[in-house]
Design an enzyme around this catalytic site. Structure first.
Site, short mmCIF file in Angstrom:
data_model
loop_
_atom_site.label_atom_id
_atom_site.label_comp_id
_atom_site.label_asym_id
_atom_site.label_seq_id
_atom_site.Cartn_x
_atom_site.Cartn_y
_atom_site.Cartn_z
N PHE A 91 34.51 40.07 41.39
CA PHE A 91 33.31 40.90 41.33
C PHE A 91 33.33 41.99 40.45
O PHE A 91 34.29 42.64 40.24
CB PHE A 91 33.29 41.55 42.81
CG PHE A 91 32.29 42.64 42.87
CD1 PHE A 91 31.26 42.42 43.70
CD2 PHE A 91 32.40 43.75 42.46
CE1 PHE A 91 30.07 43.37 43.93
CE2 PHE A 91 31.51 44.91 42.54
CZ PHE A 91 30.38 44.65 43.21
N GLU A 92 32.16 41.99 39.51
CA GLU A 92 31.98 43.20 38.93
C GLU A 92 30.58 43.29 38.57
O GLU A 92 29.66 42.48 38.56
CB GLU A 92 32.53 42.54 37.56
CG GLU A 92 33.91 42.86 37.13
CD GLU A 92 34.37 42.31 35.44
OE1 GLU A 92 33.63 41.52 34.92
OE2 GLU A 92 35.33 42.65 35.06
N ILE A 93 30.26 44.69 38.44
CA ILE A 93 28.84 45.04 38.12
C ILE A 93 29.05 45.89 36.98
O ILE A 93 29.97 47.25 37.19
CB ILE A 93 28.04 45.99 39.23
CG1 ILE A 93 27.85 44.92 40.32
CG2 ILE A 93 26.73 46.09 38.48
CD1 ILE A 93 27.01 45.59 41.77
N TYR A 132 31.39 50.56 34.70
CA TYR A 132 32.13 49.38 35.32
C TYR A 132 32.33 49.91 36.58
O TYR A 132 32.49 50.93 37.18
CB TYR A 132 33.55 49.33 34.69
CG TYR A 132 34.24 48.21 34.88
CD1 TYR A 132 34.05 46.96 34.30
CD2 TYR A 132 35.35 48.17 35.66
CE1 TYR A 132 34.60 45.84 34.66
CE2 TYR A 132 35.96 47.28 36.24
CZ TYR A 132 35.76 45.84 35.52
OH TYR A 132 36.25 44.75 35.93
#
Ligand SMILES: Nc1nc2c(ncn2[C@@H]2O[C@H](COP(=O)(O)OP(=O)(O)O)[C@@H](O)[C@H]2O)c(=O)[nH]1
Ligand SMILES: [Mg+2]
Length: 417
Positions: free
Chosen positions: A304-306, A247
């Site tokens: 925003f997330e990767i 995460y």
């Protein structure tokens, strides 16, 4: 005759001069750096002391070579013949099994178009990752046409089934309506909205198990009207894989307490019921200042997330989501997916599995993450104003993240407080 020869020679000279000028202009627009970026002390930019340096070195070099040397950013060689039926050439070998994902309404088209353009210009035009669009209604032709033309990878459009975008059977509708009316009076942002609550519940518990998402292991979430201010000079998905991250975030802050008064009670219920899911080296300290008694409201900003989809699809995360969902706080309060994802990441993952991307410069109204460190900003051609960087301001939780993980803050952070 002689004048004719002189004129002819002049033409030839002009032509040669012109060719040389065009050559110089075209070569100077190609990327100049093929080395991993380092600061004056030889520290790899984008990583921090305490991060795995040798690994970083390997990843940054590989990514730089693939992204910048073999694929000039100005012209994609695969497009020079313009085969009209194949304008999205297959991506480089060794890509991650990853996709961008956007939840949007048809009316969001021009705002999401802006976001896509920036993601493509700064990163994806060199990688051609796919993009999944999800909506609670069917996407219209304009939405599909415009987004398909902008995305360099394949695009997929999914309609969310009603079960994932409606009130579950156990919710008391009268109670939920009263809450909305009360929040409207108290002017709590989105407090009176039903659709916003469905959205938060969907992002918390369902986006990662949509049929289209089942084809992928990694996602990068993109919302309408966001900005990317710097070149992304390596593949963040591969960074996540090679550094065993699950995460990631770029901005963190405190949640509005009015939207989550009993969220932590549900979390405590989960911790008691499922101690087996808590990671041994978790980030409880990021979330709580009294060893888990109360929540300090810190969360990673999830627009925003990767992240890793298999983690979200794991029994641990699903048990977590279901405990929260049964308590009804998505409707009886206005729980956001940001604190839900963040608390899960903080409790279910080891500290080392959560990553802060300093080098991905980002804006979502009203906050900016502009990388700390002039070297990074210049080398990555950033156009953000460093004075607007939110990371070290008092309303950000990023300092806590650094302290908890014993990371040294990047040079210049003091000036941005
Ligand atoms: N399909 C659909 N998407 C929505 C709806 N409401 C919000 N979204 C999407 O959900 C995300 C978050 O919504 P946004 O309005 O940006 O909320 P904010 O960032 O919290 O202010 C965005 O990607 C929106 O496009 C909705 O009713 N239907
Ligand atoms: Mg938004």
């Amino acid at each position: 005759m002689a004048t004719g020869n002189v004129r002819y020679a002049r033409y030839v000279l002009f032509a040669i001069f012109g060719i040389v000028v065009i050559y110089l202009i075209s070569t100077s627009s190609l990327p100049q750096y093929t080395e991993p970026l380092k600061d004056h002390a030889g520290q790899l930019l984008g990583g921090f002391k305490g991060a795995p340096q040798a690994e970083d070195q390997k990843i940054y070099s590989t990514a730089t070579t693939t992204a910048l040397s073999s694929q000039p950013t100005s012209v994609n060689p695969a497009l020079t013949h313009f085969p009209l039926d194949d304008l999205t050439p297959s991506a480089p070998e060794g890509k991650a099994n990853a996709t961008f994902v956007t939840l949007a309404r048809n009316s969001d088209i021009w705002e999401i178009a802006r976001s896509i353009r920036q993601v493509e210009d700064r990163f994806n035009r060199n990688y051609h990752y796919d993009w999944v669009f999800l909506n609670d209604k069917p996407f219209d032709d304009t939405f599909k046409k415009v987004t398909t033309s902008l995305v360099s990878g394949k695009t997929h459009y999914g309609e969310i089934k009603e079960e994932h975008w409606s009130f579950p059977s156990w919710i008391d509708q009268d109670k939920a309506r009263q809450v909305r009316e009360d929040m409207a009076q108290r002017k709590i942002i989105y407090g009176d909205s039903i659709s916003y609550r469905h959205m938060c519940r969907f992002e918390s518990g369902f986006f990662f198990r949509q049929p289209l998402m089942m084809n992928y292991e990694w996602y990068w979430r993109v919302e309408p009207s966001v900005e990317l201010f710097c070149d992304v000079h390596y593949d963040p998905f591969k960074f996540m894989i090679e550094n065993k991250k699950k995460y990631s975030f770029v901005l963190s802050l405190y949640e509005y307490v009015e939207t989550i008064p009993t969220l932590w009670d549900s979390v405590k219920k989960f911790m008691k019921k499922h101690p087996e899911h808590l990671a041994a080296d978790n980030s409880l300290e990021f979330l709580s200042d009294d060893n888990g008694e109360t929540y300090n409201k810190c969360h990673f900003w999830s627009n925003f997330e990767i992240g890793n989809l298999d983690w979200l699809r794991s029994k641990a995360y699903i048990d977590f989501f279901e405990t929260l969902d049964k308590d009804g706080g998505f409707f009886y309060e206005r729980w956001g997916d940001a604190p839900v994802h963040s608390i899960a990441a903080g409790l279910l993952l080891d500290k080392s599995e959560i990553h802060f991307f300093n080098d991905i410069a980002y804006y979502h109204v009203p906050f900016t993450h502009c990388p700390t460190g002039e070297d990074v900003r210049l080398k990555l051609k950033c156009h953000c104003n460093p004075d607007q960087n939110f990371d070290w301001k008092s309303y950000s939780c990023t300092s806590r993240y650094f302290e908890l993980n014993k990371l040294e803050k990047p040079a210049g952070w003091h000036d941005q407080q």
